[in-house]
Design an enzyme around this catalytic site. Structure first.
Site, PDB file in Angstrom:
ATOM      1  N   LYS A 177       0.870  -1.186   0.000  1.00 43.77           N
ATOM      2  CA  LYS A 177       0.000   0.000   0.000  1.00 43.77           C
ATOM      3  C   LYS A 177       0.906   1.235   0.000  1.00 43.77           C
ATOM      4  CE  LYS A 177      -1.462   2.902   2.518  1.00 43.77           C
ATOM      5  NZ  LYS A 177      -1.138   4.348   2.330  1.00 43.77           N
ATOM      6  N   GLY A 193       7.224   4.795   7.992  1.00 40.25           N
ATOM      7  CA  GLY A 193       6.542   6.083   8.058  1.00 40.25           C
ATOM      8  C   GLY A 193       6.888   6.771   9.362  1.00 40.25           C
ATOM      9  N   SER A 194       5.976   7.601   9.822  1.00 42.50           N
ATOM     10  CA  SER A 194       6.268   8.432  10.987  1.00 42.50           C
ATOM     11  C   SER A 194       6.156   7.622  12.284  1.00 42.50           C
ATOM     12  CB  SER A 194       5.289   9.602  11.027  1.00 42.50           C
ATOM     13  OG  SER A 194       3.980   9.100  11.157  1.00 42.50           O
ATOM     14  N   THR A 195       6.801   8.130  13.314  1.00 43.69           N
ATOM     15  CA  THR A 195       6.763   7.446  14.607  1.00 43.69           C
ATOM     16  C   THR A 195       5.340   7.408  15.199  1.00 43.69           C
ATOM     17  OG1 THR A 195       9.098   7.785  15.019  1.00 43.69           O
ATOM     18  CG2 THR A 195       7.708   7.526  16.966  1.00 43.69           C
ATOM     19  N   GLY A 225       3.527   4.747  13.417  1.00 43.30           N
ATOM     20  CA  GLY A 225       4.163   3.470  13.769  1.00 43.30           C
ATOM     21  C   GLY A 225       3.695   2.956  15.123  1.00 43.30           C
ATOM     22  N   GLU A 248       9.894   0.946  10.486  1.00 41.10           N
ATOM     23  CA  GLU A 248      11.010   1.849  10.139  1.00 41.10           C
ATOM     24  C   GLU A 248      10.461   3.258  10.285  1.00 41.10           C
ATOM     25  OE1 GLU A 248      14.100   1.173   9.277  1.00 41.10           O
ATOM     26  OE2 GLU A 248      13.931  -1.004   9.203  1.00 41.10           O
ATOM     27  N   GLU A 290      11.393  15.688  14.697  1.00 44.77           N
ATOM     28  CA  GLU A 290      11.752  15.537  13.285  1.00 44.77           C
ATOM     29  C   GLU A 290      11.004  16.588  12.470  1.00 44.77           C
ATOM     30  OE1 GLU A 290      10.205  12.061  11.187  1.00 44.77           O
ATOM     31  OE2 GLU A 290      12.203  11.735  10.356  1.00 44.77           O
TER      32      GLU A 290
HETATM   33  P1  NAP Z   1       3.097   8.643   7.712  1.00 44.61           P
HETATM   34  O1  NAP Z   1       2.162   9.779   7.774  1.00 44.61           O
HETATM   35  O2  NAP Z   1       3.322   7.848   8.943  1.00 44.61           O
HETATM   36  O3  NAP Z   1       2.585   7.686   6.524  1.00 44.61           O
HETATM   37  C1  NAP Z   1       3.267   6.538   6.090  1.00 44.61           C
HETATM   38  C2  NAP Z   1       2.298   5.606   5.375  1.00 44.61           C
HETATM   39  O4  NAP Z   1       1.339   5.108   6.313  1.00 44.61           O
HETATM   40  C3  NAP Z   1       1.472   6.271   4.277  1.00 44.61           C
HETATM   41  O5  NAP Z   1       1.243   5.321   3.266  1.00 44.61           O
HETATM   42  C4  NAP Z   1       0.210   6.640   5.029  1.00 44.61           C
HETATM   43  O6  NAP Z   1      -0.901   6.936   4.219  1.00 44.61           O
HETATM   44  C5  NAP Z   1       0.003   5.406   5.880  1.00 44.61           C
HETATM   45  N1  NAP Z   1      -0.816   5.598   7.080  1.00 44.61           N
HETATM   46  C6  NAP Z   1      -1.105   6.749   7.731  1.00 44.61           C
HETATM   47  N2  NAP Z   1      -1.857   6.492   8.830  1.00 44.61           N
HETATM   48  C7  NAP Z   1      -2.032   5.151   8.872  1.00 44.61           C
HETATM   49  C8  NAP Z   1      -2.685   4.261   9.790  1.00 44.61           C
HETATM   50  N3  NAP Z   1      -3.319   4.711  10.872  1.00 44.61           N
HETATM   51  N4  NAP Z   1      -2.650   2.928   9.538  1.00 44.61           N
HETATM   52  C9  NAP Z   1      -1.991   2.450   8.453  1.00 44.61           C
HETATM   53  N5  NAP Z   1      -1.353   3.231   7.545  1.00 44.61           N
HETATM   54  C10 NAP Z   1      -1.364   4.570   7.764  1.00 44.61           C
HETATM   55  O7  NAP Z   1       4.543   9.112   7.233  1.00 44.61           O
HETATM   56  P2  NAP Z   1       4.909  10.097   6.030  1.00 44.61           P
HETATM   57  O8  NAP Z   1       4.676  11.496   6.421  1.00 44.61           O
HETATM   58  O9  NAP Z   1       4.276   9.584   4.782  1.00 44.61           O
HETATM   59  O10 NAP Z   1       6.478   9.814   5.892  1.00 44.61           O
HETATM   60  C11 NAP Z   1       7.443  10.517   6.576  1.00 44.61           C
HETATM   61  C12 NAP Z   1       7.927   9.724   7.782  1.00 44.61           C
HETATM   62  O11 NAP Z   1       8.463   8.471   7.366  1.00 44.61           O
HETATM   63  C13 NAP Z   1       9.055  10.415   8.522  1.00 44.61           C
HETATM   64  O12 NAP Z   1       8.837  10.320   9.901  1.00 44.61           O
HETATM   65  C14 NAP Z   1      10.282   9.628   8.119  1.00 44.61           C
HETATM   66  O13 NAP Z   1      11.350   9.701   9.033  1.00 44.61           O
HETATM   67  C15 NAP Z   1       9.721   8.256   8.010  1.00 44.61           C
HETATM   68  N6  NAP Z   1      10.586   7.403   7.200  1.00 44.61           N
HETATM   69  C16 NAP Z   1      11.328   6.446   7.829  1.00 44.61           C
HETATM   70  C17 NAP Z   1      12.207   5.656   7.099  1.00 44.61           C
HETATM   71  C18 NAP Z   1      13.028   4.584   7.759  1.00 44.61           C
HETATM   72  O14 NAP Z   1      13.534   3.718   7.049  1.00 44.61           O
HETATM   73  N7  NAP Z   1      13.204   4.603   9.074  1.00 44.61           N
HETATM   74  C19 NAP Z   1      12.316   5.839   5.716  1.00 44.61           C
HETATM   75  C20 NAP Z   1      11.533   6.821   5.102  1.00 44.61           C
HETATM   76  C21 NAP Z   1      10.663   7.596   5.854  1.00 44.61           C
HETATM   77  P3  NAP Z   1      -1.296   8.523   4.094  1.00 44.61           P
HETATM   78  O15 NAP Z   1      -0.153   9.161   3.398  1.00 44.61           O
HETATM   79  O16 NAP Z   1      -2.574   8.532   3.342  1.00 44.61           O
HETATM   80  O17 NAP Z   1      -1.464   9.055   5.502  1.00 44.61           O
END
Ligand code: NAP
Length: 477
Positions: free
Chosen positions: A176, A228-230, A233, A250, A384
Site C-alpha cells: 500500500k 513512516g512516521s513514529t 508506527g 522503520e 523531526e
Molecule cells: P506517515 O504519515 O506515517 O505515513 C506513512 C504511510 O502510512 C502512508 O502510506 C500513510 O498513508 C500510511 N498511514 C497513515 N496512517 C495510517 C494508519 N493509521 N494505519 C496504516 N497506515 C497509515 O509518514 P509520512 O509522512 O508519509 O512519511 C514521513 C515519515 O516516514 C518520517 O517520519 C520519516 O522519518 C519516516 N521514514 C522512515 C524511514 C526509515 O527507514 N526509518 C524511511 C523513510 C521515511 P497517508 O499518506 O494517506 O497518511
C-alpha cells in the site's frame, strides 16, 4: 502525464471498486503529473484474498528459493532498463532532485534487486543441529501474507526493501504505497507483470490512511511491514500487538553529525551538504543536528551557512538543483511552523528562515535554513522537521558530544567527522543508532538498516532483511 486507470491486484490489472482518483500534482509548479485509482477497503480485501489463496495453495511458497531468486533477477533486468523513467517519475511526484532520484531513489532499489537474490544460496532455510537430547532440524518458513505500507519520500527504496526479501522468503505481498507517490508503485507493478510472477503473489494498491489501517487489521495478513512516521508506527504497533501479528517498523529520526575539532571543515561541509539536506531534507536518516565544540562553534556555523547558501534551489528536473520543493502544501506548512518555532525558542537563522526562496513562489519551496544558538532541549532539536532545516548545537568535549547525540527519542543514524578515523570509530560504538558513518553517511543497501528507540523495531536490507520474513520451526525426529 503518467496515469493508471486500474490497480494491480493479485498480479492482474483490475478497476477499483470505488470511484476515487488520486491526482498527483508536481510540487514544483502544481501541474498534474498523473492519476491513479485510490484503493478502497474492498480492493484491499481482494488483494489480501488473492495473496492468501496464493500462499495457501499456490506454487510460490513451495518453489525452490533459487527459482524465486530467478524471478527477482528478471525483475532486476527490467528495472535496469527502465531506471531513468522511474527516476523522472519520482521527481515528478515528490520533487526529489533528479540527480538524487537517479543515484538514490532508483539506484539503491536496483542494488537491492541485484544484492538480495545471491543471499538465498547461503541462507539457512533448513539446518540440522545437535541439542542436549539429540539431533533436530530447524526450518525457516515464509511468514505468510505480508502487508507493506510505505511513505512517499523514497518510495521505491521502501517498497523494494520490503517486497524483494518477502518474495525471496516465499511470502505473498500486498503493498500500500502512499497517496503522495502512487505512480512509481504502479510503474513497478508493470515491471512485475512483465517479469512474470505467479497469480496472487503481488498486489500494489495505493491509498490513504484508512486503506492502510484496514490492511493492518485484516485477519488474513500475517505480518505488517511499515515505514513512516513514529506516531503512525506506534498506532500500528499497538494494533498488531492486540492481534499478535508480526510487525516491523522503520520510523523517524533526528540524527546527529558530530564534528570533532580535528575535522577538515572543507571536507566536512562537502559531506554535510549531502547528508544533512539529502532529498530536500525529507530523509529519515538526514543528519539534522550538527554538533560542534564550543571552541570551533562559530567556524562550523559560518562554514555550514556558506555551504547552505551555495546550494542551488529550484526545478528538481534541473541537474544542477540540489534542493527542490517539499512534497506538498501540508509538508511546507509543517516546515514553516518549525522555522517559526525555532525563532520563538530563541534560535537564530544564520541562513534561510521562513517563507519561500526568491523567484520560486509557484511551488512548495522552503528556504534551506541553518539555526545557530540551539541547545538540545529545544523542540527544533528534538522533533523531526522533515525539511531542509539543520540546527547547530555546541558541546563541551567528546563525552558531551556523545551524550547530546544520544539524548534523543530517536536512534536511526549518525556520523562523526574527524581526521582520526580510529577516534571516529570509537565514537561510532558509543552512539545508540542503527547506522553510522565515519566521515560519510551512506549505508550499503546490503547492510542491516533500522532504528534504536523510537526509530523503529527490526532491521531491513541484507540478510537481516530476509530473516525478517521467515518463521522458525524446530522438528524433532
Ligand atoms: P506517515 O504519515 O506515517 O505515513 C506513512 C504511510 O502510512 C502512508 O502510506 C500513510 O498513508 C500510511 N498511514 C497513515 N496512517 C495510517 C494508519 N493509521 N494505519 C496504516 N497506515 C497509515 O509518514 P509520512 O509522512 O508519509 O512519511 C514521513 C515519515 O516516514 C518520517 O517520519 C520519516 O522519518 C519516516 N521514514 C522512515 C524511514 C526509515 O527507514 N526509518 C524511511 C523513510 C521515511 P497517508 O499518506 O494517506 O497518511
Amino acid at each position: 502525464m503518467t496515469s493508471f486507470d486500474r490497480l494491480f491486484i493479485g498480479g492482474a490489472w483490475q478497476p477499483s471498486s470505488g470511484g476515487d482518483i488520486i491526482t498527483v500534482r508536481s510540487p514544483h509548479d502544481g501541474r498534474v503529473v498523473g492519476t491513479a485509482p485510490a484503493a478502497t477497503t474492498a480492493d484491499i480485501d481482494a488483494a489480501v484474498a488473492a495473496a492468501h489463496t496464493s500462499f495457501d495453495e499456490g506454487e510460490w511458497p513451495r518453489l525452490d528459493p533459487s527459482d524465486r531468486a530467478a524471478a527477482v533477477e528478471r525483475l532486476a533486468a527490467i528495472y535496469t532498463e527502465r531506471m531513468s523513467e522511474m527516476a523522472a517519475l519520482i521527481t515528478d511526484e515528490n520533487g526529489s532532485p533528479i540527480t538524487f532520484s537517479q543515484l538514490g531513489q532508483v539506484g539503491a532499489p536496483l542494488m537491492m534487486l541485484l544484492g538480495f537474490p545471491p543471499l538465498v544460496g547461503a541462507f539457512p532455510w533448513e539446518e540440522t543441529r545437535t541439542g542436549v537430547a539429540g539431533e533436530f532440524t530447524v526450518r525457516r518458513e515464509p511468514v505468510g501474507v505480508v502487508g507493506a505500507i510505505t511513505a512517499w519520500n523514497v518510495p521505491q527504496i521502501l517498497i523494494v526493501a520490503k517486497l524483494v526479501p518477502a518474495l525471496l522468503a516465499g511470502c505473498t505481498v500486498v503493498v500500500k504505497p502512499s497517496p503522495e507517490a502512487p505512480l512509481d508503485g504502479l510503474l513497478l507493478a508493470q515491471f512485475i507483470e512483465e517479469a512474470g510472477f505467479p497469480p496472487g503473489v503481488v498486489s500494489i494498491v495505493p491509498g490513504g490512511a484508512a486503506a492502510g489501517e484496514y490492511l493492518v487489521d485484516h485477519p488474513d495478513v500475517d505480518k505488517v511491514s511499515f515505514t513512516g512516521s513514529t506516531p503512525v508506527g506506534r498506532r500500528i504497533a499497538a494494533r498488531c500487538g492486540e492481534r499478535l501479528k508480526r510487525v516491523s517498523l522503520e520510523l523517524g529520526g533526528k540524527s546527529a553529525a558530530i564534528v570533532l575539532d580535528d575535522a577538515d571543515l572543507d571536507l566536512t561541509m562537502k559531506g554535510l551538504r549531502f547528508v544533512s539536506f539529502v532529498n530536500n531534507g525529507q530523509a529519515c536518516a538526514a543528519q539534522t543536528r550538527v554538533l560542534a565544540s564550543r571552541a570551533r562553534y562559530d567556524d562550523v556555523v559560518d562554514a555550514l551557512a556558506t555551504t547552505t547558501r551555495d546550494m542551488p534551489v529550484g526545478d528538481p528536473h534541473d541537474a544542477a538543483t540540489e534542493i527542490g520543493p517539499l512534497v506538498s502544501e501540508r509538508q511546507w506548512e509543517r516546515v514553516q511552523g518549525y522555522i517559526a518555532l525555532g525563532e520563538e525558542e530563541g534560535a537564530k537563522a544564520v541562513v534561510g528562515g521562513g517563507g519561500r526562496p526568491d523567484g520560486l513562489g509557484g511551488g512548495w519551496y522552503a528556504r534551506p535554513t541553518v539555526f545557530a544558538g540551539v541547545d538540545n532541549t529545544m523542540r527544533v532539536a528534538r522533533e523531526e522537521i522533515f525539511g531542509p532545516v539543520v540546527v547547530v548545537i555546541p558541546y563541551d568535549d567528546v563525552d558531551d558530544a556523545v551524550r547530546i547525540a544520544n539524548d534523543s527519542d530517536f536512534g536511526l543514524a549518525g556520523s562523526v567527522w574527524t581526521a582520526d578515523v580510529g577516534a571516529g570509530r570509537a565514537i561510532a560504538r558509543r552512539v545508540r543508532a542503527g547506522t553510522y558513518g565515519v566521515n560519510q553517511y551512506g549505508p550499503d543497501p546490503m547492510s542491516p538498516f533500522g532504528g534504536f528507540k523510537a526509530s523503529g523495531i527490526g532491521r531491513e536490507w541484507g540478510e537481516e532483511g530476509l530473516a525478517d520474513y521467515v518463521e522458525l520451526k524446530s522438528i524433532q525426529g
